[in-house]
Design a protein around this motif. Structure first.
Motif, PDB file in Angstrom:
ATOM      1  N   CYS A 125       0.657  -0.898  -0.071  1.00 43.67           N
ATOM      2  CA  CYS A 125       0.001   0.334   0.150  1.00 43.67           C
ATOM      3  C   CYS A 125       0.903   1.623  -0.056  1.00 43.67           C
ATOM      4  CB  CYS A 125      -0.933  -0.340   1.054  1.00 43.67           C
ATOM      5  SG  CYS A 125      -2.185  -0.924   0.929  1.00 43.67           S
ATOM      6  N   ASP A 126       1.899   1.775   1.110  1.00 41.67           N
ATOM      7  CA  ASP A 126       2.266   2.408   0.796  1.00 41.67           C
ATOM      8  C   ASP A 126       3.581   2.309  -0.673  1.00 41.67           C
ATOM      9  OD1 ASP A 126       2.135   2.819   3.296  1.00 41.67           O
ATOM     10  OD2 ASP A 126       3.755   2.183   4.464  1.00 41.67           O
ATOM     11  N   THR A 127       3.865   1.368  -1.359  1.00 40.24           N
ATOM     12  CA  THR A 127       4.611   1.711  -2.746  1.00 40.24           C
ATOM     13  C   THR A 127       3.551   1.972  -3.541  1.00 40.24           C
ATOM     14  OG1 THR A 127       6.191  -0.132  -1.847  1.00 40.24           O
ATOM     15  CG2 THR A 127       6.181   0.718  -3.555  1.00 40.24           C
ATOM     16  N   LEU A 128       2.210   1.095  -3.442  1.00 37.95           N
ATOM     17  CA  LEU A 128       1.306   2.232  -4.255  1.00 37.95           C
ATOM     18  C   LEU A 128       0.674   3.690  -4.268  1.00 37.95           C
ATOM     19  CD1 LEU A 128      -0.720  -1.016  -4.721  1.00 37.95           C
ATOM     20  CD2 LEU A 128       1.178   0.351  -6.551  1.00 37.95           C
ATOM     21  N   ARG A 129       0.875   3.897  -3.119  1.00 39.78           N
ATOM     22  CA  ARG A 129       0.932   5.266  -2.648  1.00 39.78           C
ATOM     23  C   ARG A 129       1.281   6.174  -3.073  1.00 39.78           C
ATOM     24  NH1 ARG A 129       0.331   4.521   2.569  1.00 39.78           N
ATOM     25  NH2 ARG A 129      -1.952   4.274   2.473  1.00 39.78           N
ATOM     26  N   SER A 130       2.794   5.912  -2.987  1.00 36.50           N
ATOM     27  CA  SER A 130       4.160   6.278  -3.473  1.00 36.50           C
ATOM     28  C   SER A 130       3.793   6.867  -4.551  1.00 36.50           C
ATOM     29  CB  SER A 130       4.975   5.630  -3.203  1.00 36.50           C
ATOM     30  OG  SER A 130       5.571   5.697  -2.030  1.00 36.50           O
ATOM     31  N   ALA A 131       3.504   5.808  -5.425  1.00 34.55           N
ATOM     32  CA  ALA A 131       3.414   5.819  -7.317  1.00 34.55           C
ATOM     33  C   ALA A 131       2.349   7.071  -7.050  1.00 34.55           C
ATOM     34  CB  ALA A 131       3.196   4.511  -7.441  1.00 34.55           C
ATOM     35  N   SER A 132       1.242   6.989  -6.628  1.00 35.84           N
ATOM     36  CA  SER A 132       0.281   7.792  -7.064  1.00 35.84           C
ATOM     37  C   SER A 132       0.369   9.082  -6.833  1.00 35.84           C
ATOM     38  CB  SER A 132      -1.009   7.594  -6.274  1.00 35.84           C
ATOM     39  OG  SER A 132      -1.074   7.709  -4.563  1.00 35.84           O
ATOM     40  N   MET A 133       1.745   9.671  -6.472  1.00 34.70           N
ATOM     41  CA  MET A 133       1.724  10.962  -6.161  1.00 34.70           C
ATOM     42  C   MET A 133       3.141  11.391  -6.838  1.00 34.70           C
ATOM     43  SD  MET A 133       2.816  10.550  -2.226  1.00 34.70           S
ATOM     44  CE  MET A 133       3.744  12.085  -1.235  1.00 34.70           C
ATOM     45  N   ASN A 134       2.561  10.441  -7.697  1.00 34.88           N
ATOM     46  CA  ASN A 134       3.596  11.251  -9.183  1.00 34.88           C
ATOM     47  C   ASN A 134       5.351  11.604  -8.471  1.00 34.88           C
ATOM     48  OD1 ASN A 134       1.427  10.927 -10.463  1.00 34.88           O
ATOM     49  ND2 ASN A 134       1.256  12.784 -10.466  1.00 34.88           N
ATOM     50  N   TYR A 135       6.301  10.638  -7.912  1.00 33.76           N
ATOM     51  CA  TYR A 135       7.205  10.669  -8.233  1.00 33.76           C
ATOM     52  C   TYR A 135       8.174  11.030  -9.498  1.00 33.76           C
ATOM     53  CZ  TYR A 135       7.841   9.546  -3.141  1.00 33.76           C
ATOM     54  OH  TYR A 135       7.607   9.346  -1.716  1.00 33.76           O
ATOM     55  N   ASP A 136       9.015  12.319 -10.268  1.00 29.77           N
ATOM     56  CA  ASP A 136       9.587  12.082 -10.695  1.00 29.77           C
ATOM     57  C   ASP A 136      10.311  11.171 -10.816  1.00 29.77           C
ATOM     58  OD1 ASP A 136       8.400  14.231 -10.518  1.00 29.77           O
ATOM     59  OD2 ASP A 136       9.405  15.998 -10.036  1.00 29.77           O
ATOM     60  N   ASP A 137      11.188  10.178  -9.852  1.00 27.68           N
ATOM     61  CA  ASP A 137      12.238   9.671 -10.159  1.00 27.68           C
ATOM     62  C   ASP A 137      11.814   8.302  -9.433  1.00 27.68           C
ATOM     63  OD1 ASP A 137      14.138   8.534 -11.080  1.00 27.68           O
ATOM     64  OD2 ASP A 137      15.960   9.143  -9.543  1.00 27.68           O
ATOM     65  N   PRO A 138      11.754   7.669 -10.085  1.00 31.43           N
ATOM     66  CA  PRO A 138      11.295   6.168  -9.866  1.00 31.43           C
ATOM     67  C   PRO A 138      12.301   5.630  -8.369  1.00 31.43           C
ATOM     68  CG  PRO A 138      10.440   5.695 -12.343  1.00 31.43           C
ATOM     69  CD  PRO A 138      11.229   6.562 -11.875  1.00 31.43           C
ATOM     70  N   HIS A 139      13.554   5.356  -9.144  1.00 27.91           N
ATOM     71  CA  HIS A 139      14.395   5.317  -7.852  1.00 27.91           C
ATOM     72  C   HIS A 139      14.488   5.943  -6.986  1.00 27.91           C
ATOM     73  CE1 HIS A 139      16.617   3.240 -12.118  1.00 27.91           C
ATOM     74  NE2 HIS A 139      16.434   4.642 -12.375  1.00 27.91           N
TER      75      HIS A 139
END
Length: 290
Positions: A128-142
């Protein structure tokens, strides 16, 4: 079960060989309660001194892994891949509604299909935390990958504490056995005026302390520590699989590719076959359509 078999083999081979060689158990049995009280009591006391309450409870719980083996079975890895497939595909199709599932996984219709995984708080939080981070549109997946790596390293280090604590106890047992033996010698010296047959029994009883310390260290506690370590590392593959799939998702790979990345990064003895996983994913797709 295999752990019990190992313990039986140890006792049968050690004491069976001793008796077969003409040894008498009377001296050992007479001294054993006192020597075990000194050595075992000192080892437990040192263990309590060097660990806090939560670590003690965690270690006692992890001792069960010696007999139960890894928590996650091959079917669980297949189910995890199916769960991640559903979530990744749902995130692509309807990212807004995905929030309902990751904010309240206990009420989610997706997570409900995988009750064993749902019971593991760390796995659910990681997903859940990782999917939530992805939904926050991180500029760099790294960035997300680095956070995941540090989090998993911290969790793994905490999980390994039980093994380290047991190994520390095993390392100290031979020395505690010597302490008990020295006390036995002191007791013997107090009876130096006794006939040889009595002195022989007293010296034999003192040597039981050395034997017991070494036997417990290398025959039981040390192997327990090693087994707990192996099982903990085996279970850690489950969380690595989550990372592999969700990191692939952050790089915008197709859902099937993300799942295949996770499958191929799973150790061979627990990795679901390609055809087995394809069949399971077909059932998932059919359930979603229904």
């Amino acid at each position: 079960m295999i752990g019990i078999v190992g313990i039986v083999v140890i006792f049968v081979m050690v004491f069976g060989g001793y008796i077969a060689a003409g040894g008498k158990m009377a001296i050992i049995l007479k001294s054993l309660p006192y020597e075990f009280t000194m050595i075992g009591g000192a080892a437990i006391g040192a263990f309590v001194i060097s660990n806090d309450t939560s670590a003690i409870k965690h270690t006692l719980k992890d001792v069960g892994k010696v007999f139960k083996g890894p928590r996650w079975k091959p079917d669980d890895y297949r189910d995890l891949l199916c769960l991640l497939f559903e979530l990744v595909r749902f995130a692509r199709q309807d990212p807004v509604r995905l929030e309902e599932h990751i904010e309240a996984p206990g009420d989610s219709s997706i997570f409900a299909n995988y009750p064993r995984i749902l019971k593991d708080r760390e796995a659910i939080d990681l997903i859940c935390d990782t999917l939530r981070s992805a939904s926050m549109n991180y500029d760099d997946p790294h960035q997300v990958e680095e956070v995941l790596e540090k989090r998993m390293e911290a969790n793994h280090e905490a999980a390994m504490h039980s093994s380290h604590a047991l190994q520390t106890m095993a390392d100290g047992l031979p020395a505690l056995g010597i302490v008990a033996a020295v006390l036995g010698v002191i007791k013997t010296m107090g009876s130096i005026d006794q006939p040889p047959e009595i002195l022989g029994k007293l010296i034999g009883g003192a040597l039981v302390g050395t034997f017991l310390g070494v036997f417990l260290a290398y025959g039981l506690v040390g192997p327990f520590a090693s087994k707990v370590k192996d099982v903990t590392e085996e279970d850690n593959h489950f969380y690595h699989l989550i990372r592999e799939v969700l990191v692939a998702n952050l790089h915008s790979h197709a859902a099937n590719i993300c799942i295949e990345v996770g499958r191929q990064n799973t150790p061979s003895h627990i990795r679901p076959s390609f055809s087995e996983l394809e069949e399971a994913l077909k059932e998932v797709k059919q359930r979603d359509v229904a």
